[in-house]
Design a protein around this motif. Structure first.
Motif, mmCIF file in Angstrom:
data_model
loop_
_atom_site.group_PDB
_atom_site.id
_atom_site.type_symbol
_atom_site.label_atom_id
_atom_site.label_comp_id
_atom_site.label_asym_id
_atom_site.label_seq_id
_atom_site.Cartn_x
_atom_site.Cartn_y
_atom_site.Cartn_z
ATOM 1 N N LEU A 167 -10.654 -47.436 -2.658
ATOM 2 C CA LEU A 167 -9.956 -46.285 -3.221
ATOM 3 C C LEU A 167 -9.171 -46.755 -4.438
ATOM 4 O O LEU A 167 -8.539 -47.810 -4.399
ATOM 5 C CB LEU A 167 -9.019 -45.721 -2.150
ATOM 6 C CG LEU A 167 -8.218 -44.479 -2.482
ATOM 7 C CD1 LEU A 167 -8.072 -43.646 -1.221
ATOM 8 C CD2 LEU A 167 -6.867 -44.835 -3.014
ATOM 9 N N LEU B 34 -6.368 -39.448 2.132
ATOM 10 C CA LEU B 34 -7.334 -40.327 1.479
ATOM 11 C C LEU B 34 -7.149 -41.784 1.884
ATOM 12 O O LEU B 34 -8.135 -42.499 2.095
ATOM 13 C CB LEU B 34 -7.239 -40.166 -0.038
ATOM 14 C CG LEU B 34 -7.790 -38.841 -0.565
ATOM 15 C CD1 LEU B 34 -7.265 -38.549 -1.965
ATOM 16 C CD2 LEU B 34 -9.311 -38.856 -0.549
ATOM 17 N N LYS C 99 -16.911 -45.527 -4.164
ATOM 18 C CA LYS C 99 -15.465 -45.661 -4.336
ATOM 19 C C LYS C 99 -14.870 -44.261 -4.424
ATOM 20 O O LYS C 99 -15.511 -43.343 -4.906
ATOM 21 C CB LYS C 99 -15.172 -46.441 -5.614
ATOM 22 C CG LYS C 99 -13.699 -46.672 -5.889
ATOM 23 C CD LYS C 99 -13.475 -47.352 -7.230
ATOM 24 C CE LYS C 99 -13.389 -48.841 -7.038
ATOM 25 N NZ LYS C 99 -12.941 -49.551 -8.264
ATOM 26 N N ILE C 100 -13.639 -44.125 -3.963
ATOM 27 C CA ILE C 100 -12.897 -42.876 -4.101
ATOM 28 C C ILE C 100 -11.911 -43.063 -5.253
ATOM 29 O O ILE C 100 -11.120 -44.011 -5.250
ATOM 30 C CB ILE C 100 -12.116 -42.527 -2.811
ATOM 31 C CG1 ILE C 100 -13.067 -42.374 -1.630
ATOM 32 C CG2 ILE C 100 -11.280 -41.269 -3.027
ATOM 33 C CD1 ILE C 100 -12.351 -42.292 -0.285
ATOM 34 N N ASP D 189 -19.738 -42.237 -6.547
ATOM 35 C CA ASP D 189 -18.319 -42.190 -6.212
ATOM 36 C C ASP D 189 -17.850 -40.753 -5.988
ATOM 37 O O ASP D 189 -18.509 -39.799 -6.383
ATOM 38 C CB ASP D 189 -17.482 -42.811 -7.340
ATOM 39 C CG ASP D 189 -17.760 -44.288 -7.547
ATOM 40 O OD1 ASP D 189 -18.327 -44.927 -6.642
ATOM 41 O OD2 ASP D 189 -17.414 -44.806 -8.625
ATOM 42 N N LEU E 260 -8.177 -52.342 0.345
ATOM 43 C CA LEU E 260 -9.117 -51.402 -0.254
ATOM 44 C C LEU E 260 -8.484 -50.512 -1.317
ATOM 45 O O LEU E 260 -9.184 -49.762 -1.992
ATOM 46 C CB LEU E 260 -9.742 -50.511 0.829
ATOM 47 C CG LEU E 260 -10.590 -51.231 1.873
ATOM 48 C CD1 LEU E 260 -10.962 -50.291 3.006
ATOM 49 C CD2 LEU E 260 -11.842 -51.812 1.227
ATOM 50 N N VAL E 261 -7.150 -50.587 -1.469
ATOM 51 C CA VAL E 261 -6.431 -49.696 -2.381
ATOM 52 C C VAL E 261 -6.078 -50.418 -3.676
ATOM 53 O O VAL E 261 -5.473 -51.477 -3.665
ATOM 54 C CB VAL E 261 -5.143 -49.147 -1.725
ATOM 55 C CG1 VAL E 261 -4.380 -48.273 -2.703
ATOM 56 C CG2 VAL E 261 -5.477 -48.372 -0.463
ATOM 57 N N VAL F 138 -13.957 -47.638 2.670
ATOM 58 C CA VAL F 138 -14.380 -47.250 1.323
ATOM 59 C C VAL F 138 -13.244 -47.587 0.359
ATOM 60 O O VAL F 138 -12.109 -47.149 0.572
ATOM 61 C CB VAL F 138 -14.695 -45.730 1.258
ATOM 62 C CG1 VAL F 138 -15.012 -45.309 -0.160
ATOM 63 C CG2 VAL F 138 -15.829 -45.374 2.208
ATOM 64 N N SER G 151 -10.072 -43.900 3.685
ATOM 65 C CA SER G 151 -10.509 -45.150 3.080
ATOM 66 C C SER G 151 -10.499 -46.282 4.103
ATOM 67 O O SER G 151 -11.467 -47.044 4.215
ATOM 68 C CB SER G 151 -9.600 -45.493 1.895
ATOM 69 O OG SER G 151 -9.812 -46.807 1.452
ATOM 70 N N THR G 152 -9.434 -46.376 4.858
ATOM 71 C CA THR G 152 -9.317 -47.423 5.878
ATOM 72 C C THR G 152 -10.334 -47.211 6.992
ATOM 73 O O THR G 152 -11.032 -48.146 7.403
ATOM 74 C CB THR G 152 -7.886 -47.437 6.459
ATOM 75 O OG1 THR G 152 -6.973 -47.699 5.388
ATOM 76 C CG2 THR G 152 -7.740 -48.477 7.531
#
Length: 151
Positions: A29, A18, A2-3, A69, A44-45, A27, A22-23
């Protein structure tokens, strides 16, 4: 993986980079802040708003981020906590915090804070965020994420 983004002081350009990463890489976020943030679409956000107070967002990230992470922060003490747990931390100007560098960064931060407090130096803080900083961050992020995903 995860970010995590220490979102209160993170430049908008860095957040946008970011979001795209992520997209593109699928990953998750998570933005953590102690004030309400603009909504960001996407499955994902995630946005977490913590209570106001000194280091509350930092404490949340330090407690929840795993060694697998990535934490994006300009806050050196938070980065030190992440690195001490075996995690990966990157600042918004594309500089990775490491076990080797974090002690020097903390010492310099403390020294400059003391000099400002005693009036020996005026002002402080980082230079304005530039296009060069943005490009350096994007390059470092891309390289780091691909390395982390290969693990």
């Amino acid at each position: 993986m995860k970010i995590w983004i220490d979102a209160d002081a993170c430049p908008r350009a860095v957040k946008e980079i970011l979001f795209r990463a992520s997209t593109r890489l699928q990953v998750p976020l998570c933005l953590v802040a102690n004030k309400s943030l603009a909504k960001h679409a996407g499955p994902l956000v995630e946005t977490i708003v913590v209570a106001e107070g000194f280091d509350v967002a930092d404490d949340y990230i330090a407690e929840h981020a795993l060694p697998t992470d990535l934490v994006v922060t300009a806050d050196v003490p938070l980065a030190a906590r992440v690195v001490a747990k075996g995690g990966v931390a990157l600042n918004p100007r594309g500089e990775r915090y490491t076990e080797e560098s974090i002690g020097d960064r903390l010492a310099m931060r403390d020294l400059l804070s003391e000099l400002r407090d005693t009036g020996m130096i005026q002002g402080g803080g980082p230079a304005p965020f530039s296009m060069s900083d943005r490009n350096r961050f994007a390059s470092a992020l891309d390289s780091l994420l691909h390395r982390m995903l290969r693990r």
